[in-house]
Design an enzyme around this catalytic site. Structure first.
Site, PDB file in Angstrom:
ATOM      1  N   GLY A 124       0.809  -1.226   0.000  1.00  0.00           N
ATOM      2  CA  GLY A 124       0.000   0.000   0.000  1.00  0.00           C
ATOM      3  C   GLY A 124       0.831   1.260   0.000  1.00  0.00           C
ATOM      4  N   LEU A 125       1.217   1.706  -1.178  1.00  0.00           N
ATOM      5  CA  LEU A 125       2.002   2.938  -1.295  1.00  0.00           C
ATOM      6  C   LEU A 125       1.179   4.046  -1.969  1.00  0.00           C
ATOM      7  CD1 LEU A 125       4.782   4.350  -1.001  1.00  0.00           C
ATOM      8  CD2 LEU A 125       5.370   3.473  -3.276  1.00  0.00           C
ATOM      9  N   THR A 126       0.625   3.749  -3.154  1.00  0.00           N
ATOM     10  CA  THR A 126      -0.083   4.760  -3.942  1.00  0.00           C
ATOM     11  C   THR A 126      -1.341   5.243  -3.216  1.00  0.00           C
ATOM     12  OG1 THR A 126       0.694   3.686  -5.951  1.00  0.00           O
ATOM     13  CG2 THR A 126      -1.189   5.170  -6.190  1.00  0.00           C
ATOM     14  N   PRO A 128      -4.847   8.214  -3.645  1.00  0.00           N
ATOM     15  CA  PRO A 128      -5.583   8.908  -4.703  1.00  0.00           C
ATOM     16  C   PRO A 128      -4.846  10.148  -5.218  1.00  0.00           C
ATOM     17  CG  PRO A 128      -7.095   8.242  -2.956  1.00  0.00           C
ATOM     18  CD  PRO A 128      -5.714   7.913  -2.468  1.00  0.00           C
ATOM     19  N   GLY A 131       0.846   9.359  -6.844  1.00  0.00           N
ATOM     20  CA  GLY A 131       1.240   8.153  -7.587  1.00  0.00           C
ATOM     21  C   GLY A 131       2.743   8.183  -7.807  1.00  0.00           C
ATOM     22  N   THR A 158      -2.992  -3.874  -5.679  1.00  0.00           N
ATOM     23  CA  THR A 158      -3.052  -5.242  -6.201  1.00  0.00           C
ATOM     24  C   THR A 158      -3.197  -6.233  -5.045  1.00  0.00           C
ATOM     25  OG1 THR A 158      -1.637  -4.600  -8.034  1.00  0.00           O
ATOM     26  CG2 THR A 158      -1.775  -6.960  -7.568  1.00  0.00           C
ATOM     27  N   GLY A 340      -8.379  -9.541 -38.027  1.00  0.00           N
ATOM     28  CA  GLY A 340      -9.625  -9.279 -37.297  1.00  0.00           C
ATOM     29  C   GLY A 340      -9.850 -10.235 -36.142  1.00  0.00           C
ATOM     30  N   GLU A 363       4.482   0.346 -10.774  1.00  0.00           N
ATOM     31  CA  GLU A 363       5.850   0.213 -10.233  1.00  0.00           C
ATOM     32  C   GLU A 363       6.791   1.226 -10.887  1.00  0.00           C
ATOM     33  OE1 GLU A 363       7.389  -3.403  -8.891  1.00  0.00           O
ATOM     34  OE2 GLU A 363       5.423  -4.322  -8.599  1.00  0.00           O
TER      35      GLU A 363
HETATM   36  C1  LIG Z   1      -3.684  -2.183 -12.152  1.00  0.00           C
HETATM   37  C2  LIG Z   1      -2.828  -1.394 -11.220  1.00  0.00           C
HETATM   38  C3  LIG Z   1      -2.242  -2.012 -10.124  1.00  0.00           C
HETATM   39  C4  LIG Z   1      -1.476  -1.276  -9.217  1.00  0.00           C
HETATM   40  N1  LIG Z   1      -0.968  -1.882  -8.091  1.00  0.00           N
HETATM   41  C5  LIG Z   1      -0.413  -1.108  -7.115  1.00  0.00           C
HETATM   42  C6  LIG Z   1      -0.045  -1.688  -5.841  1.00  0.00           C
HETATM   43  O1  LIG Z   1      -0.194  -2.893  -5.615  1.00  0.00           O
HETATM   44  N2  LIG Z   1       0.445  -0.864  -4.883  1.00  0.00           N
HETATM   45  C7  LIG Z   1       0.632   0.475  -5.070  1.00  0.00           C
HETATM   46  O2  LIG Z   1       1.075   1.152  -4.153  1.00  0.00           O
HETATM   47  N3  LIG Z   1       0.315   1.051  -6.278  1.00  0.00           N
HETATM   48  C8  LIG Z   1      -0.194   0.292  -7.287  1.00  0.00           C
HETATM   49  N4  LIG Z   1      -0.555   0.862  -8.497  1.00  0.00           N
HETATM   50  C9  LIG Z   1      -0.363   2.298  -8.684  1.00  0.00           C
HETATM   51  C10 LIG Z   1       0.718   2.628  -9.704  1.00  0.00           C
HETATM   52  O3  LIG Z   1       1.981   2.336  -9.182  1.00  0.00           O
HETATM   53  C11 LIG Z   1       0.530   4.110 -10.079  1.00  0.00           C
HETATM   54  O4  LIG Z   1      -0.625   4.181 -10.894  1.00  0.00           O
HETATM   55  C12 LIG Z   1       1.742   4.679 -10.793  1.00  0.00           C
HETATM   56  O5  LIG Z   1       2.809   4.840  -9.900  1.00  0.00           O
HETATM   57  C13 LIG Z   1       1.460   6.020 -11.468  1.00  0.00           C
HETATM   58  O6  LIG Z   1       0.837   6.911 -10.580  1.00  0.00           O
HETATM   59  P1  LIG Z   1      -0.498   7.675 -11.045  1.00  0.00           P
HETATM   60  O7  LIG Z   1      -1.425   6.665 -11.621  1.00  0.00           O
HETATM   61  O8  LIG Z   1      -0.976   8.477  -9.904  1.00  0.00           O
HETATM   62  O9  LIG Z   1      -0.022   8.616 -12.229  1.00  0.00           O
HETATM   63  P2  LIG Z   1       0.675  10.062 -12.075  1.00  0.00           P
HETATM   64  O10 LIG Z   1       1.811   9.989 -11.139  1.00  0.00           O
HETATM   65  O11 LIG Z   1      -0.391  11.069 -11.813  1.00  0.00           O
HETATM   66  O12 LIG Z   1       1.256  10.259 -13.539  1.00  0.00           O
HETATM   67  C14 LIG Z   1       0.471  10.697 -14.639  1.00  0.00           C
HETATM   68  C15 LIG Z   1       1.412  10.933 -15.837  1.00  0.00           C
HETATM   69  O13 LIG Z   1       2.374  11.955 -15.494  1.00  0.00           O
HETATM   70  C16 LIG Z   1       3.688  11.456 -15.683  1.00  0.00           C
HETATM   71  N5  LIG Z   1       4.587  12.055 -14.687  1.00  0.00           N
HETATM   72  C17 LIG Z   1       4.387  12.170 -13.336  1.00  0.00           C
HETATM   73  N6  LIG Z   1       5.431  12.769 -12.775  1.00  0.00           N
HETATM   74  C18 LIG Z   1       6.340  13.037 -13.747  1.00  0.00           C
HETATM   75  C19 LIG Z   1       7.623  13.634 -13.793  1.00  0.00           C
HETATM   76  N7  LIG Z   1       8.250  14.079 -12.682  1.00  0.00           N
HETATM   77  N8  LIG Z   1       8.245  13.753 -15.000  1.00  0.00           N
HETATM   78  C20 LIG Z   1       7.645  13.268 -16.137  1.00  0.00           C
HETATM   79  N9  LIG Z   1       6.431  12.683 -16.161  1.00  0.00           N
HETATM   80  C21 LIG Z   1       5.781  12.571 -14.982  1.00  0.00           C
HETATM   81  C22 LIG Z   1       3.589   9.945 -15.526  1.00  0.00           C
HETATM   82  O14 LIG Z   1       4.663   9.263 -16.158  1.00  0.00           O
HETATM   83  C23 LIG Z   1       2.238   9.694 -16.196  1.00  0.00           C
HETATM   84  O15 LIG Z   1       2.412   9.613 -17.581  1.00  0.00           O
HETATM   85  C24 LIG Z   1      -1.282   0.109  -9.444  1.00  0.00           C
HETATM   86  C25 LIG Z   1      -1.831   0.744 -10.569  1.00  0.00           C
HETATM   87  C26 LIG Z   1      -2.604   0.006 -11.450  1.00  0.00           C
HETATM   88  C27 LIG Z   1      -3.205   0.724 -12.627  1.00  0.00           C
END
Ligand SMILES: Cc1cc2nc3c(=O)[nH]c(=O)nc-3n(C[C@H](O)[C@H](O)[C@H](O)COP(=O)(O)OP(=O)(O)OC[C@H]3O[C@@H](n4cnc5c(N)ncnc54)[C@H](O)[C@@H]3O)c2cc1C
Length: 383
Positions: A124-126, A128, A131, A158, A340, A363
């Site tokens: 549990g890192l991420t 709302p 990210g 996950t 197709g 990740e």
């Molecule tokens: C199916 C699924 C399973 C997951 N499982 C886990 C889990 O088990 N545990 C957990 O903790 N998390 C989990 N995650 C979360 C995942 O790690 C995050 O979605 C990911 O780190 C991206 O964060 P965000 O979605 O908030 O995107 P954001 O951080 O908001 O990024 C949005 C866009 O901005 C870009 N961006 C952001 N900062 C920068 C920067 N400094 N320079 C350039 N570009 C940038 C990103 O590359 C991306 O294209 C999961 C996500 C999904 C979809």
């Protein structure tokens, strides 16, 4: 690095291959459509030792090196990324972190059950609002007597609704950014912790992805994992190794795309002969094959560095970046070979593409991997 696998690793790989062909492949379409992998798969993974790879035997693990772990992860990724993710998270991110940072009591309490598949872990890192910028997380843990009381929420977790324990990262003091973050092992049946399944994912549909909400969740002092205030570096070291297993899973996706595309190209006839005769189809196949080999070699290099005790973090970012982008390319090229029919879920390649797509996001997104590699090259951090 010697690329000969040797007898033991070849046997482990074959065990995983047989398991995938027998226990996973026949159910993949059904699980994907139902958005639900059979929960019984966890005990089966545990029984074969796949949830205990690289963990010491005294804690229920079955030892083995990181290359063996990659071979198993690749095979699981070839079969179903939803299942591969169960292992990558419960073993790769949770058990291995407990093994590295836990007290003797924490190891003895959690590892035998996690490695046997009797319990499952989630990471549990991420949140709302955080990210890529995980160090700015806002979930808070406050001391109260001899306990910690935790409030906040976690997003996209996950194994979230299946897990028995969450390796949770929370802010324990007001130091700026990642400095005040600590790690906790929180049983998911603790009062105040609720979980909501996230539906409607593009891929990994069988996987239990959840939002966790923590309202006055009370855990004892002994739930703290590692030193107070060191949670962010614990999370980053878990993710560095985790990136190797995501990369290995991506090799599996690309290999599955290659196998399916070659098979179909030899069978499908157009203009009076199989489409395998056409050089533009062969180009699609050879592009996939090169991606498979390159992604695999980058991934194996990470395993080799870890097993020899060398620095591996940048190599893991390179492998994860390349392998995840390669898996998307490979699945997309395979879909093109299928024409197709590739667009219909009775055939495997559409699911491979949907599953591959998230690999460039979680990740650490591809952009974040490039920033890590750029930092290693220049010594200048963009974060
Ligand atoms: C199916 C699924 C399973 C997951 N499982 C886990 C889990 O088990 N545990 C957990 O903790 N998390 C989990 N995650 C979360 C995942 O790690 C995050 O979605 C990911 O780190 C991206 O964060 P965000 O979605 O908030 O995107 P954001 O951080 O908001 O990024 C949005 C866009 O901005 C870009 N961006 C952001 N900062 C920068 C920067 N400094 N320079 C350039 N570009 C940038 C990103 O590359 C991306 O294209 C999961 C996500 C999904 C979809």
């Amino acid at each position: 690095m010697n690329l000969e696998l040797g007898e033991e690793r070849t046997a482990v790989r074959q065990l995983a291959k047989d398991f995938v062909d027998r226990e996973i492949s026949p159910h993949v379409v059904e699980w994907d459509r139902a958005e639900d992998v059979d929960r019984g798969i966890v005990q089966k993974l545990g029984a074969l030792g796949f949830l205990g790879l690289t963990i010491e035997e005294e804690y229920g693990g079955c030892g083995g090196d990181h290359l063996s772990y990659c071979l198993v992860t690749e095979e699981l990724g070839r079969g179903d990324s939803s299942v591969r993710g169960i292992v990558s998270v419960s073993l790769g991110l949770v058990s291995k972190t407990i093994a590295a940072y836990g007290t003797e009591d924490q190891k003895l309490h959690w590892l035998p059950r996690l490695t046997a598949g009797e319990a499952l872990g989630c990471f549990g890192l991420t949140e709302p609002g955080t990210g890529s910028d995980a160090g700015s997380l806002t979930t808070r843990a406050v001391r109260d007597g001899g306990d910690w009381v935790i409030n906040g929420s976690k997003m996209f977790i996950t194994n979230g609704t299946w897990a028995d324990v969450v390796l949770l990262f929370a802010r324990t003091d007001d130091a700026p950014g990642h400095k005040g973050v600590s790690a906790f092992l929180v049983p998911t049946d603790t009062p105040g912790l609720t979980r909501r399944t996230i539906h409607g994912k593009l891929g990994l549909r069988g996987q239990a992805t959840a939002e966790l909400v923590l309202e006055d969740v009370r855990v004892p002092e002994s739930a703290l994992l590692g030193p107070e205030g060191k949670g962010f570096s614990i999370a980053m070291s878990a993710l560095a190794k985790g990136r190797m297993s995501v990369a290995a899973g991506c090799v599996g996706i690309a290999q599955a795309a290659l196998d399916a595309a070659v098979g179909y190209a030899k069978e499908r006839e157009q203009f009076g002969r199989s489409i395998a005769h056409y050089q533009l189809v062969q180009e699609l196949l050879s592009d996939i094959a090169v991606d498979v080999d390159a992604a695999r070699l980058l991934t194996w290099r990470v395993a080799d560095l870890i097993d020899r005790g060398q620095d591996f973090a940048t190599a893991a970012s390179k492998a994860k970046l390349f392998a995840s982008e390669a898996a998307v390319r490979a699945a997309n090229n395979a879909l093109q070979v299928f024409g197709g029919y590739g667009y219909i879920d009775e055939y495997p390649v559409g699911k491979l593409l949907r599953d591959a797509r998230v690999m460039t996001l979680y990740e650490g997104t591809s952009q974040i991997q490039k920033l890590i590699i750029g930092r290693a090259l220049t010594g200048v951090s963009a974060f």
